[in-house]
Scaffold this active site. Structure first.
Site, PDB file in Angstrom:
ATOM      1  N   ASN A 214       0.825  -1.265   0.149  1.00 12.53           N
ATOM      2  CA  ASN A 214      -0.075  -0.032  -0.025  1.00 12.53           C
ATOM      3  C   ASN A 214       0.799   1.373  -0.153  1.00 12.53           C
ATOM      4  OD1 ASN A 214       1.119  -0.074   2.571  1.00 12.53           O
ATOM      5  ND2 ASN A 214      -0.890  -0.033   3.413  1.00 12.53           N
ATOM      6  N   LYS A 215       1.990   1.168   0.011  1.00 10.25           N
ATOM      7  CA  LYS A 215       3.047   2.281   0.201  1.00 10.25           C
ATOM      8  C   LYS A 215       3.353   3.256  -1.285  1.00 10.25           C
ATOM      9  CE  LYS A 215       4.006   1.943   4.453  1.00 10.25           C
ATOM     10  NZ  LYS A 215       3.064   0.995   4.692  1.00 10.25           N
ATOM     11  N   ILE A 216       3.629   4.566  -1.270  1.00 15.64           N
ATOM     12  CA  ILE A 216       3.827   4.985  -2.422  1.00 15.64           C
ATOM     13  C   ILE A 216       4.773   4.279  -3.495  1.00 15.64           C
ATOM     14  CG2 ILE A 216       5.750   6.473  -1.696  1.00 15.64           C
ATOM     15  CD1 ILE A 216       4.027   8.909  -3.081  1.00 15.64           C
TER      16      ILE A 216
END
Length: 401
Positions: A214-216
């Site tokens: 879910n990280k950038i």
């Protein structure tokens, strides 16, 4: 006898019945922060698989670490299996021992403090600043002075970069330097953010990053520990690979972990990292569209960005005040969920978590209020304008009700 006519075939009956209108297809679910692939991952994966290097060794993890060093401004980096592994090794390299105190912001995810607790440390939670939602330097200064007078200074202070926004690390590191306390920055959510022109995490003794899905920037998992201190990262690297010493046989002076990042995931992360500036631009644009589409509603405010900070807006977070005419945070979350839109409350503070009910704290009312009223909206860098309009329209309808 009357003649009984045979019933018409079923197919004929069905043809005579009125045709129902086809049900509309449900709109695709909108996720909070799904992975956004660049399209360049496959060539790197193919090269890695063809080379035979798939373990946590070889050219791909080294290349990923070099790219991370450039992105973070910290020259020494070790790529790891997760952000939690990075924090664990950070605590280990700082010499954390059973009974030591670790201080951190109460508004965070449990992974910030869990490794320290599992090592036998005692957590203490400090409130955050309303102007940044990150560790309050003024409160930290008061608490460090009090602890120094009592002769009970912490082993480490762990500020947290929240939702893509850097903490005021310059002020925090200066305070900790005054008392000789190490700073391990939890920058898991903030790769690409800056404060006063410096990358998130730079200036701490060590900084931990995450590449969770879910990280950038994602590797499908993984993390990293970065530092300006070559010896610390060399120690972390050794511990991440079972603390094996140079020898033709397996030699161990201590025990380590299997925390290395595989070459396969490193290949994904390396391809992703090239798109970091574009991902930051996209997420900040998502935030601005939300602010434009919702900012006129009574009782809604947005996570602030201090003048010294440029966050990534990894997640757009809003506050809802029912006393000013807004729906409650939970009413908004449930309405979004019923429409197939994922959202999430702001982190529940650690001092309110059952696991830490007995842990000491300083303050906590700011973080508790942010949790009570705060909601994170879908913020993916591939979120379309039509999808975002769906979110905005649904939220605006709650005010009209």
């Amino acid at each position: 006898m009357p003649v009984v006519e045979a019933a018409p075939p079923a197919a004929q009956v069905l043809r005579l019945l009125p045709r129902p209108e086809p049900a509309p297809e449900p709109a695709a679910r909108i996720l909070l922060s799904p992975p956004h692939l660049t399209g360049e991952e496959l060539p790197g994966l193919a090269t890695t698989l063809q080379s035979g290097w798939v373990a946590p060794a070889g050219p791909m993890p080294a290349a990923f670490e070099a790219a991370l060093a450039e992105a973070t401004g910290m020259p020494h980096v070790v790529a790891l299996a997760s952000g939690t592994a990075a924090l664990h090794l950070g605590y280990r390299c700082l010499g954390l021992e059973r009974g030591d105190e670790v201080w951190t912001a109460t508004l965070t995810y449990v992974a910030t403090i869990a490794p320290a607790v599992q090592m036998g440390a005692r957590p203490r939670f400090l409130d955050v600043s309303a102007g940044s939602w990150t560790l309050d330097p003024d409160l930290l200064e008061r608490e460090l002075a009090r602890a120094a007078r009592a002769g009970r200074l912490p082993r480490a202070v762990v500020p947290v970069d929240l939702f893509g926004q850097s903490c005021d690390l310059d002020a925090i590191a200066a305070l900790c330097d005054r008392w000789g306390i190490a700073v391990l920055c939890d920058s898991a959510e903030a790769l690409g953010a800056t404060r006063r022109g410096r990358p998130a995490g730079q200036g701490a003794r060590m900084a931990a990053f995450s590449f969770n899905g879910n990280k950038i920037i994602t590797a499908g998992g993984g993390g990293a520990l970065a530092s300006a201190d070559a010896a610390l990262i060399a120690e972390a690297r050794g511990l991440a690979h079972q603390a094996k010493r140079p020898a033709p046989h397996y030699e161990h002076e201590t025990t380590g972990y299997s925390y290395g990042l595989s070459s396969v995931l490193a290949a994904v992360g390396l391809a992703q990292l090239a798109a970091l500036p574009q991902r930051v631009t996209a997420r900040r644009a998502v935030f601005e569209r939300y602010r434009s589409g919702l900012g006129d509603l009574p009782g809604i405010t947005f996570m602030p960005e201090p003048a010294w900070s440029r966050g990534t807006r990894w997640l757009t977070a809003i506050l809802l005040d029912p006393g000013l005419g807004a729906p409650s945070r939970e009413a908004a979350r449930q309405a979004l969920a019923e429409a197939g839109i994922e959202s999430r409350p702001v982190w529940k503070p650690m001092h309110l978590q059952p696991a830490f009910r007995a842990a000491p704290r300083a303050g906590g009312s700011v973080a508790a209020d942010l949790f009570e009223r705060g909601l994170c909206l879908p913020s993916g860098s591939a979120l379309t304008i039509l999808q975002q309009d769906r979110v905005i329209g649904l939220l605006r309808s709650l005010w009209r009700r």
